[in-house]
Design an enzyme around this catalytic site. Structure first.
Site, PDB file in Angstrom:
ATOM      1  N   GLU B 266       0.900  -1.160   0.000  1.00 59.97           N
ATOM      2  CA  GLU B 266       0.000   0.000   0.000  1.00 59.97           C
ATOM      3  C   GLU B 266       0.929   1.197   0.000  1.00 59.97           C
ATOM      4  O   GLU B 266       1.705   1.384   0.925  1.00 59.97           O
ATOM      5  CB  GLU B 266      -0.895  -0.094   1.239  1.00 59.97           C
ATOM      6  CG  GLU B 266      -2.061   0.848   1.216  1.00 59.97           C
ATOM      7  CD  GLU B 266      -1.821   1.986   2.156  1.00 59.97           C
ATOM      8  OE1 GLU B 266      -1.306   3.022   1.683  1.00 59.97           O
ATOM      9  OE2 GLU B 266      -2.146   1.858   3.349  1.00 59.97           O
ATOM     10  N   CYS B 303      -2.341   7.688   5.055  1.00 56.92           N
ATOM     11  CA  CYS B 303      -2.434   7.250   3.649  1.00 56.92           C
ATOM     12  C   CYS B 303      -3.652   7.862   2.982  1.00 56.92           C
ATOM     13  O   CYS B 303      -3.706   7.995   1.766  1.00 56.92           O
ATOM     14  CB  CYS B 303      -2.575   5.741   3.562  1.00 56.92           C
ATOM     15  SG  CYS B 303      -1.492   4.848   4.664  1.00 56.92           S
TER      16      CYS B 303
END
Lengths: 527, 527
Positions: B266, B303
């Site tokens: 990720e 994120c």
């Protein structure tokens, strides 16, 4: 009867290629077949990919019923091709009529299975976690998940199943079921068969009034058209069945794109069969004969062909080898799919012959590209130290590995590369030996069989036609059976969307009446 | 209170590294913290990987209850670390106490959620197609499928969530739940926090009498230890949260192995927020303030930080920008996680400053490594032609894109790379605009939000913390929520196995009482 155009299909338009001609060769006679198919170029890939991308948003949101009907319509259109399809496939593949009729049944059955899969909606994997406005210390939003299609998919036809793993085979059926437009790169060994099936899909697209970009069929070289397809930014996944070198070349291209994409390549497997001591002692002759029966199926040109038999020296081994040897001697020669496959087979057999002891050869072929069944044996110690003996020979050739004891048999199992299948031939008294092999087999193979032969892959829900590398490039999947649809899907989560904007699958009222996970529990459906 | 050893953990043994020391730095003070952690070398990776592989077969066959209890025991052991854990994490990350307490709650809650997931057995995805001995033309064998763990998994701790995406975070919890032993490469920014959590996992392994190879924790350089782990033949999958360059380096290594393995990285997301016209006109001020509130969370080191706001010029835009600007001006400086992250943030802001117009900056930091919130604006046309403006700036910095009209807004959406999230701020009158954006958003992002902000990722069943490349390296998955377990599983099919050899999940009597698909239908469970 449909006539052949010798053209590629982009959406609803048949186009002439501009590159080198592809001509099918009848492997039984060596005769070159008409019509020629001029190869496509990158510009054709571009057109087909643009069309696929423009069809994607509307196709992926067709209703479950529309999409299921489309798959069923393809199946009927293939059946409507009648004998012309079988005759052409026979001429292009050298495969016998009954086999190809069976394969057509399997191909159409597969499309209808995926129609049922689409209707059931299980593949959407819907999960709903309703909002918890009063939760402490923070409220929970309303969160809903469904799966959507990944995007246009490139499918590569395989040589060995000109119907079931080709233009409208398992990869195409599962990708269309998922909601992905498909561009097929036809296998050059059976262009006429490919065109006929392409005509059937084209008609189904038109009859179902779908956007034409849902399906295209390109003829051409793997190096030019195949690579351009996999490299094209609109393509979002790849389905392939074929050689290890071919699969790895596509994988390398897919991984070196600015945006890497998944490649589902089913590549290489020697499908070990472990004959356990009690079974060997009790039914050596029947096992020897059954083994060669499986080995000879389709001239050994099955991904699941038993290329390795692992036995422990002891009672019955001589009988097993003798029975297998007699069966090999009596094996009629069979026409192979292409001159190239025949040549590779001859090379593989010659490599076995250099590194192992010959048990028997079948009846030699008289002409054309025929496979002469070949059986060899070698001590486990030699097998363990020889890379040459561990490679797949595509065609009816197999190797019997003789082990000193069960522990050496386990060493052989542990050293194997990833495989599609692993088989145990066992009797009641072999339970202990089976138990000690099973964990290793589970780590190495996609399907474990007991007292069967690996050839014959059922199209159903529980099938796994996949396995650890190099059997496939993605061990988490299967290319046969209903679970193959998951290869072409990805999850999307919707947070706090107004009901009017939510996809049908996620609405409170469950209008699709599908199985959903609500707060981690299966929802009760009241119809 | 637990004391820190400054050592790596291989199974149940704490060992001294032999490589360069790793020392945590308190980013609030610049102070170097004790103890030093000597880096591991390849030989340590070898030991941990061998131990993991030897633990694999027994760990993956632990009962659902045993494995669930193990996950719950890890959670209790983490809680038992008490304030020592929070204090150390504060010192190493500069994050405030309440945030870290919340993160600890989330981490333990996540472990307990996966315990429930394990018990439910849904993840086994059991499918049973019973034999049809009388079927024509061929009988059907008995075919049963379950999922098994892929093998030992390498997990890389992330800098920005020293608990929830680190040693016992989501990757570790989901891999252990799947039945995979885990080797964690600790993030060098919070070694003490990592060791404390490692101690907790070690105790849980021991209390649950599991084979010690189930868990190891290695300190060391990413280039040496990280790469060696991903390259090791025993490792079968990789979980990573971090930078795009870091993720891509691991992906390249994983793909160039003799046996390629999946990498779940990720990596990079700027999380566009589309403010639709009616919403902008109706609540410009509140939106401007809400936006900056989300931007400032965790000093923007999430994120899912909203790095891009896309608006159409019109009523409310001035108010929106003014409110956001005031909120930015009032934003207190916040300590960033590491000197390196702070430096990259400064560079990113300077790049924004060179290519876009500054709206406002927050209160400057006085010392240490502090983030000074930054907000810029640029016309859509400039954004569309500038690669520099489309890159993630990790930290509290964002860019407002001004579009001429809704069609230019759609062009911006279409040009975006893959994202973790996409947000719509909309009112009733924006329904049409939302509908025209949704298909594009679905193709670009893993999670779509309406009238929320992307920061805050719920750990539940429906969550997708994933998305198309480069948000992640594998768009088919999520790294948060119960579906994260599927990353570490693969299907195995069992054909005609005697009942005694079948795994519990597949036996006729359904002893695990789990949800199964029998002949394509959900089985009725009678308890």
């Amino acid at each position: 009867m449909s006539s052949l155009k010798g053209q590629s299909l982009i959406g609803q338009h048949w186009i002439d290629g501009t590159r080198k001609e592809i001509r099918a060769i009848n492997p039984a006679t060596g005769e070159t077949l008409n019509p020629p198919y001029k190869g496509c170029c990158e510009a054709d890939v571009e057109k087909a990919s643009e069309l696929a991308s423009s069809a994607f948003d509307s196709y992926r949101e067709t209703s479950l019923e529309e999409r299921a009907t489309f798959l069923e319509t393809i199946a009927s259109e293939i059946e409507s091709l009648g004998e012309a399809l079988i005759e052409r496939a026979m001429a292009e593949s050298g495969l016998p009529q009954t086999r190809l009729e069976g394969e057509r049944g399997r191909t159409c059955g597969q499309l209808r299975l995926f129609a049922d899969v689409v209707r059931s909606g299980e593949w959407l994997d819907v999960r709903i976690d309703p909002s918890l406005p009063d939760r402490q210390p923070l409220p929970r939003a309303d969160l809903r998940q469904r799966h959507i299609a990944v995007g246009p998919v490139a499918v590569f036809g395989a040589s060995n199943f000109p119907l079931a793993f080709s233009v409208a085979g398992g990869d195409t059926a599962s990708a269309l079921a998922a909601g992905c437009p498909v561009i097929v790169k036809a296998h050059s060994a059976h262009p006429g068969t490919s065109e006929l099936v392409g005509q059937a899909v084209q008609k189904a697209v038109s009859r179902c009034r779908l956007p034409e970009g849902v399906f295209s069929l390109l003829f051409g070289s793997g190096r030019e058209v195949g690579q351009a397809l996999v490299a094209h930014p609109n393509i979002q996944a790849v389905g392939f069945t074929g050689s290890r070198s071919g699969g790895m070349a596509l994988l390398a291209t897919a991984q070196s794109r600015p945006q890497p994409i998944p490649v589902y390549a089913e590549m290489s497997s020697i499908n070990p069969v472990f004959v356990l001591p009690e079974a060997l002692s009790a039914r050596a002759k029947a096992l020897g004969e059954g083994f060669i029966g499986s080995l000879n199926m389709g001239a050994g040109q099955f991904c699941t062909n038993p290329g390795l038999v692992v036995v422990v020296k002891g009672d019955g081994l001589d009988t097993f080898i003798e029975a297998a040897g007699i069966a090999v001697n009596e094996s009629a020669s069979q026409t192979m799919l292409t001159p190239g496959i025949h040549q590779a087979y001859e090379q593989g057999v010659s490599q076995l012959s250099d590194n192992a002891q010959e048990i028997a050869r079948g009846v030699p072929g008289r002409d054309g590209y025929q496979c002469q069944t070949a059986l060899y044996t070698t001590p486990a110690a030699d097998f363990l130290s020889s890379k040459a003996l561990q490679e797949e020979v595509f065609g009816a050739a197999s190797l019997i590995i003789e082990c000193r004891d069960e522990s050496e048999m386990l060493s052989v199992a542990k050293q194997l590369e990833g495989q599609l299948t692993g088989t145990l031939q066992m009797d009641e008294g072999d339970m202990g030996a089976a138990r000690s092999l099973l964990p290793t087999l589970e780590r190495k193979v996609g399907r474990i069989l007991v007292n069967g032969w690996p050839t014959g892959v059922e199209v159903c829900h529980a099938m796994v036609h996949g396995g650890p590398f190099p059997a496939t490039s993605d061990t988490r999947t299967t290319s046969v059976g209903s679970a193959a649809i998951h290869r072409f899907l990805r999850p999307v989560c919707y947070q706090d969307l107004p009901m009017a904007l939510l996809p049908e699958a996620l609405k409170d009222s469950n209008p699709l009446k599908i199985n959903r996970l609500v707060d981690g529990q299966r929802e009760q459906i009241n119809f």
